[in-house]
Design a protein around this motif. Structure first.
Motif, PDB file in Angstrom:
ATOM      1  N   ASP A 185     -27.110 -14.027  37.213  1.00 47.65           N
ATOM      2  CA  ASP A 185     -26.970 -15.034  36.873  1.00 47.65           C
ATOM      3  C   ASP A 185     -26.378 -16.062  36.356  1.00 47.65           C
ATOM      4  OD1 ASP A 185     -27.264 -15.014  40.287  1.00 47.65           O
ATOM      5  OD2 ASP A 185     -29.725 -16.052  40.268  1.00 47.65           O
ATOM      6  N   ASP A 186     -26.275 -15.650  35.090  1.00 45.95           N
ATOM      7  CA  ASP A 186     -26.253 -15.964  33.688  1.00 45.95           C
ATOM      8  C   ASP A 186     -24.881 -16.441  34.352  1.00 45.95           C
ATOM      9  OD1 ASP A 186     -28.375 -16.027  32.360  1.00 45.95           O
ATOM     10  OD2 ASP A 186     -28.475 -14.223  31.810  1.00 45.95           O
ATOM     11  N   LYS A 187     -24.160 -15.652  35.049  1.00 47.99           N
ATOM     12  CA  LYS A 187     -22.239 -16.115  34.654  1.00 47.99           C
ATOM     13  C   LYS A 187     -22.481 -17.181  35.556  1.00 47.99           C
ATOM     14  CE  LYS A 187     -22.401 -12.874  38.722  1.00 47.99           C
ATOM     15  NZ  LYS A 187     -22.892 -11.979  38.493  1.00 47.99           N
ATOM     16  N   PHE A 188     -23.210 -17.927  36.156  1.00 46.83           N
ATOM     17  CA  PHE A 188     -23.270 -19.540  37.119  1.00 46.83           C
ATOM     18  C   PHE A 188     -23.597 -20.209  36.002  1.00 46.83           C
ATOM     19  CE2 PHE A 188     -23.819 -16.110  40.543  1.00 46.83           C
ATOM     20  CZ  PHE A 188     -23.092 -16.572  40.872  1.00 46.83           C
ATOM     21  N   LEU A 189     -24.132 -19.675  35.067  1.00 46.85           N
ATOM     22  CA  LEU A 189     -24.693 -20.559  34.063  1.00 46.85           C
ATOM     23  C   LEU A 189     -23.304 -21.052  33.362  1.00 46.85           C
ATOM     24  CD1 LEU A 189     -27.987 -20.076  33.570  1.00 46.85           C
ATOM     25  CD2 LEU A 189     -27.462 -21.940  34.604  1.00 46.85           C
ATOM     26  N   ALA A 222     -20.854 -23.228  34.383  1.00 43.05           N
ATOM     27  CA  ALA A 222     -20.845 -24.605  34.363  1.00 43.05           C
ATOM     28  C   ALA A 222     -20.427 -25.223  33.175  1.00 43.05           C
ATOM     29  CB  ALA A 222     -22.618 -24.868  35.002  1.00 43.05           C
ATOM     30  N   VAL A 223     -21.541 -24.720  32.392  1.00 43.34           N
ATOM     31  CA  VAL A 223     -21.231 -25.209  31.038  1.00 43.34           C
ATOM     32  C   VAL A 223     -19.582 -24.865  30.117  1.00 43.34           C
ATOM     33  CG1 VAL A 223     -21.994 -24.623  27.958  1.00 43.34           C
ATOM     34  CG2 VAL A 223     -23.768 -24.286  30.267  1.00 43.34           C
ATOM     35  N   HIS A 224     -19.016 -23.918  30.115  1.00 48.77           N
ATOM     36  CA  HIS A 224     -17.777 -23.572  29.571  1.00 48.77           C
ATOM     37  C   HIS A 224     -16.786 -24.688  30.237  1.00 48.77           C
ATOM     38  CE1 HIS A 224     -19.656 -21.261  26.556  1.00 48.77           C
ATOM     39  NE2 HIS A 224     -19.937 -19.991  27.184  1.00 48.77           N
ATOM     40  N   GLY A 225     -16.985 -24.668  32.220  1.00 47.72           N
ATOM     41  CA  GLY A 225     -16.523 -25.685  32.931  1.00 47.72           C
ATOM     42  C   GLY A 225     -16.930 -27.571  32.410  1.00 47.72           C
ATOM     43  N   LEU A 252     -23.065 -30.307  38.168  1.00 47.16           N
ATOM     44  CA  LEU A 252     -23.714 -30.119  39.086  1.00 47.16           C
ATOM     45  C   LEU A 252     -23.569 -28.498  39.658  1.00 47.16           C
ATOM     46  CD1 LEU A 252     -25.784 -31.049  41.112  1.00 47.16           C
ATOM     47  CD2 LEU A 252     -23.664 -31.533  42.292  1.00 47.16           C
ATOM     48  N   ILE A 253     -24.461 -28.182  39.648  1.00 46.05           N
ATOM     49  CA  ILE A 253     -24.605 -26.271  40.631  1.00 46.05           C
ATOM     50  C   ILE A 253     -24.905 -26.779  41.449  1.00 46.05           C
ATOM     51  CG2 ILE A 253     -25.498 -24.047  40.118  1.00 46.05           C
ATOM     52  CD1 ILE A 253     -25.393 -24.463  36.806  1.00 46.05           C
ATOM     53  N   PRO A 308     -21.525 -15.938  26.469  1.00 49.15           N
ATOM     54  CA  PRO A 308     -22.179 -15.010  26.881  1.00 49.15           C
ATOM     55  C   PRO A 308     -23.456 -16.656  26.741  1.00 49.15           C
ATOM     56  CG  PRO A 308     -22.521 -13.940  25.403  1.00 49.15           C
ATOM     57  CD  PRO A 308     -20.989 -14.982  25.463  1.00 49.15           C
ATOM     58  N   ILE A 309     -24.306 -16.946  27.954  1.00 52.72           N
ATOM     59  CA  ILE A 309     -25.282 -17.548  27.892  1.00 52.72           C
ATOM     60  C   ILE A 309     -26.680 -16.834  28.583  1.00 52.72           C
ATOM     61  CG2 ILE A 309     -26.288 -19.121  29.248  1.00 52.72           C
ATOM     62  CD1 ILE A 309     -24.065 -20.886  28.932  1.00 52.72           C
ATOM     63  N   ARG A 310     -27.140 -16.218  27.800  1.00 57.05           N
ATOM     64  CA  ARG A 310     -28.517 -15.691  28.884  1.00 57.05           C
ATOM     65  C   ARG A 310     -29.864 -16.244  28.957  1.00 57.05           C
ATOM     66  NH1 ARG A 310     -24.106 -12.632  29.844  1.00 57.05           N
ATOM     67  NH2 ARG A 310     -23.526 -11.926  28.131  1.00 57.05           N
ATOM     68  N   ALA A 311     -29.991 -16.933  29.763  1.00 52.75           N
ATOM     69  CA  ALA A 311     -31.204 -18.064  30.016  1.00 52.75           C
ATOM     70  C   ALA A 311     -31.286 -17.407  31.353  1.00 52.75           C
ATOM     71  CB  ALA A 311     -30.730 -19.311  30.030  1.00 52.75           C
ATOM     72  N   CYS A 312     -31.623 -17.205  32.511  1.00 52.53           N
ATOM     73  CA  CYS A 312     -32.017 -16.707  33.460  1.00 52.53           C
ATOM     74  C   CYS A 312     -32.352 -15.780  33.197  1.00 52.53           C
ATOM     75  CB  CYS A 312     -30.641 -17.280  34.546  1.00 52.53           C
ATOM     76  SG  CYS A 312     -30.932 -17.317  36.493  1.00 52.53           S
ATOM     77  N   ARG A 313     -33.467 -16.188  34.285  1.00 44.59           N
ATOM     78  CA  ARG A 313     -34.971 -15.127  34.952  1.00 44.59           C
ATOM     79  C   ARG A 313     -33.819 -13.888  35.159  1.00 44.59           C
ATOM     80  NH1 ARG A 313     -39.282 -17.987  38.253  1.00 44.59           N
ATOM     81  NH2 ARG A 313     -38.071 -17.883  40.306  1.00 44.59           N
ATOM     82  N   ASP A 314     -32.830 -14.165  36.019  1.00 51.68           N
ATOM     83  CA  ASP A 314     -31.852 -13.013  36.255  1.00 51.68           C
ATOM     84  C   ASP A 314     -30.860 -12.576  36.156  1.00 51.68           C
ATOM     85  OD1 ASP A 314     -30.094 -11.312  37.958  1.00 51.68           O
ATOM     86  OD2 ASP A 314     -30.809 -12.331  40.483  1.00 51.68           O
ATOM     87  N   PRO A 315     -31.018 -11.935  35.168  1.00 48.47           N
ATOM     88  CA  PRO A 315     -29.209 -11.707  34.367  1.00 48.47           C
ATOM     89  C   PRO A 315     -27.942 -11.578  35.314  1.00 48.47           C
ATOM     90  CG  PRO A 315     -30.969 -10.157  33.815  1.00 48.47           C
ATOM     91  CD  PRO A 315     -31.587 -10.442  35.096  1.00 48.47           C
TER      92      PRO A 315
END
Length: 125
Positions: A82-86, A89-92, A96-97, A73-80
């Motif tokens: 939206d972390d699924k999009f990060l 993107a990272v694992h794929g 670009l997003i 899991p990635i926890r970086a977005c101020r709206d949790p």
């Protein structure tokens, strides 16, 4: 989503350069695929999508997309939410997003991944 659905009374899928964006390479996770299906069915999108075209669009996305397994899991977005999009993107290994979501845009770039609005991307191309 803001790339594929624009306020013009019809789906933008199939419009030249915009179609090319979807066909370059689309990566999804189960979570982002589920979100896409749910969001596009919301009443506020009805005026943007021609009646009877949503299922065809979703079928096309599903057929051309690469589904990515998420290793961590990635926890970086101020709206949790939206972390699924990060994560996808990272694992794929995305370059670009494309998004109109300001909670994601403020992270540009994220781990070397550009985060741009569709308009900004098209202006660069």
């Amino acid at each position: 989503m803001s790339m594929s659905v624009a306020p013009c009374g019809r789906s933008r899928l199939g419009n030249g350069r915009r179609q090319g964006l979807l066909e370059d390479e689309t990566i999804l996770s189960l979570a982002t695929w589920t979100e896409l299906q749910l969001v596009l069915r919301r009443p506020k999108f009805r005026s943007y999508i021609l009646p009877g075209t949503l299922e065809t669009y979703l079928d096309r996305v599903r057929l051309i997309a690469t589904f990515v397994a998420l290793a961590e899991p990635i926890r970086a977005c101020r709206d949790p939410k939206d972390d699924k999009f990060l994560e996808v993107a990272v694992h794929g290994r995305a370059e670009l997003i494309l998004t109109g979501d300001t909670d994601l845009l403020v992270l540009h770039p994220f781990r070397g991944i550009a985060i741009l609005t569709p308009a900004d991307y098209l202006a660069r191309a």
